[in-house]
Design a protein around this motif. Structure first.
Motif: not given
Length: 314
Positions: A14, A194, A197-202, A204-206
Motif C-alpha cells: 500500500r 499507514d 490513513i487507516l484510522q482516518t478512513s475508518q 470517515r466510514k463510521r
C-alpha cells in the motif's frame, strides 16, 4: 499489537511510494557518510631495545640478554603516552592519532608505534617522526637517572611501514549507522503513515454510517407520524346465495309455501297471519325442518327467520 508477515507485506504494497522515498533518503545518507567521513590510513612500526655492550660482555649475543629490558621499555612507553609528549606530536601532526604501546605478541622489550592519519603521507611521516624521537628520549631518560654511558640501553628499528595502509573501519561504522538510521526511519514513517490513513478512513466510514442511520431514523419517524389513509373502494362483494345441497334435492316440502315479497314491488304483499312458513323436511330427520332464507335445519317448535320476517312485515 503484533503484525504477521502478511500484514507487513500488505503495508509495503500500500505504501510503496513511501518506501521508495525512504530508500532514496537512505542512499543519500550513505553517500554523505562516505563523503564526510573518508577512510583513514595507518602505519605501524616496531622498535627493539638493545642492551649495552657492557651488559652483554665481549663476544656475547645481545639478543640473549633481553630479559632485563622490559622495564626500560615500559618506562619509555609511559613517557610517549603522556600528555606532554602527545602535545609535542600534535603540533607537528595535528590530524594524526598516535598510540605507543608494548608489543604483547612477543616476550621482549619491543615497542609498537601505531599512527592513523587522514592521508597516507601524513601517516608515514608521523610514524617516522615518532620513531626518530625514541633514541634521544631514551638517552635523556637514562641520563636523568645517572646511568653510566657504558651501560646505556640503545634502540633498534625492527620494522617500519614505508607505505600506509587504508583503514575503512571508521567510515564503514559511520556508513552502517547512516544506512540503519535511514531504514529504521523509513519503516517507522511507512507504518505510522499507514496507521494514520487507516484510522482516518475508518473514522470517515463510521461518520458516514452514523449519518446514514440518522437519516433513516428521521425518515422512519416521519413515516410513523403520517397516519395511514384508507382509500374508499367501490367494490362491494356480491351477497352470498345459499342453495340446498345436491344430496338434498329429494327433500319433501312440508307446510304451506309463503310468498316472499319481490324486491321490485313498490308495496309489500298482503300476508295473512294464518299463513304458515315454508319448511323443508329432511327424510328420517324427525320433526326437523330447513329454513328457506338461511338454508339451515331448524328444530321443531323453533321459529324460523322466515316466520320472523313475515311477522315483522305483517
Amino acid at each position: 499489537m503484533s503484525l504477521s508477515l502478511a500484514d507487513v507485506l500488505a503495508v509495503l504494497r500500500r505504501r510503496w511510494y513511501l518506501i521508495l522515498v525512504g530508500l532514496l533518503v537512505t542512499v543519500g545518507l550513505g553517500w554523505a557518510a562516505t563523503t564526510f567521513k573518508p577512510p583513514d590510513y595507518t602505519a605501524r612500526g616496531l622498535v627493539l631495545l638493545v642492551p649495552s655492550q657492557a651488559t652483554v660482555g665481549e663476544g656475547g649475543n645481545p639478543l640473549l640478554a633481553l630479559a632485563g629490558l622490559d622495564l626500560p621499555a615500559r618506562v619509555l612507553v609511559a613517557y610517549f603516552s603522556s600528555d606532554a609528549a602527545q602535545q609535542q606530536f600534535a603540533k607537528a601532526a595535528p590530524d594524526a592519532e598516535i598510540v605507543v604501546t608494548m608489543e604483547e605478541s612477543t616476550r621482549g622489550p619491543v615497542i609498537a608505534i601505531d599512527v592513523k592519519d587522514p592521508t597516507p603521507d601524513g601517516a608515514t611521516g608521523t610514524l617516522r617522526l615518532v620513531a626518530d624521537a625514541i633514541p634521544p628520549n631514551l638517552a635523556r631518560l637514562q641520563g636523568e637517572v645517572g646511568a653510566p654511558a657504558s651501560t646505556e640501553v640503545s634502540s633498534l628499528e625492527l620494522a617500519m611501514d614505508e607505505k600506509a595502509k587504508i583503514d575503512r573501519s571508521d567510515s564503514t561504522r559511520v556508513l552502517i549507522m547512516a544506512i540503519g538510521l535511514g531504514l529504521a526511519g523509513t519503516a517507522f514513517l511507512t507504518f505510522a503513515v499507514d496507521g494514520m490513513i487507516l484510522q482516518t478512513s475508518q473514522a470517515r466510514k463510521r461518520r458516514a454510517a452514523r449519518a446514514t442511520g440518522d437519516d433513516a431514523g428521521e425518515e422512519g419517524g416521519d413515516a410513523a407520524d403520517t397516519p395511514d389513509v384508507v382509500e374508499p373502494t367501490s367494490d362491494v362483494p356480491d351477497p352470498i346465495r345459499l342453495e340446498p345441497p345436491a344430496a338434498n334435492r329429494n327433500i319433501r316440502q312440508s307446510g304451506t309455501s309463503a310468498s316472499l315479497p319481490s324486491a321490485r314491488s313498490s308495496s309489500p304483499p298482503e300476508h295473512s297471519p294464518s299463513d304458515s312458513p315454508t319448511h323443508w323436511a329432511l327424510p328420517d330427520a324427525g320433526t326437523a325442518s330447513i329454513d328457506v332464507l338461511s338454508g339451515m335445519p331448524v328444530p321443531s317448535g323453533r321459529t324460523t327467520s322466515s316466520e320472523e320476517s313475515v311477522e315483522r312485515r305483517g
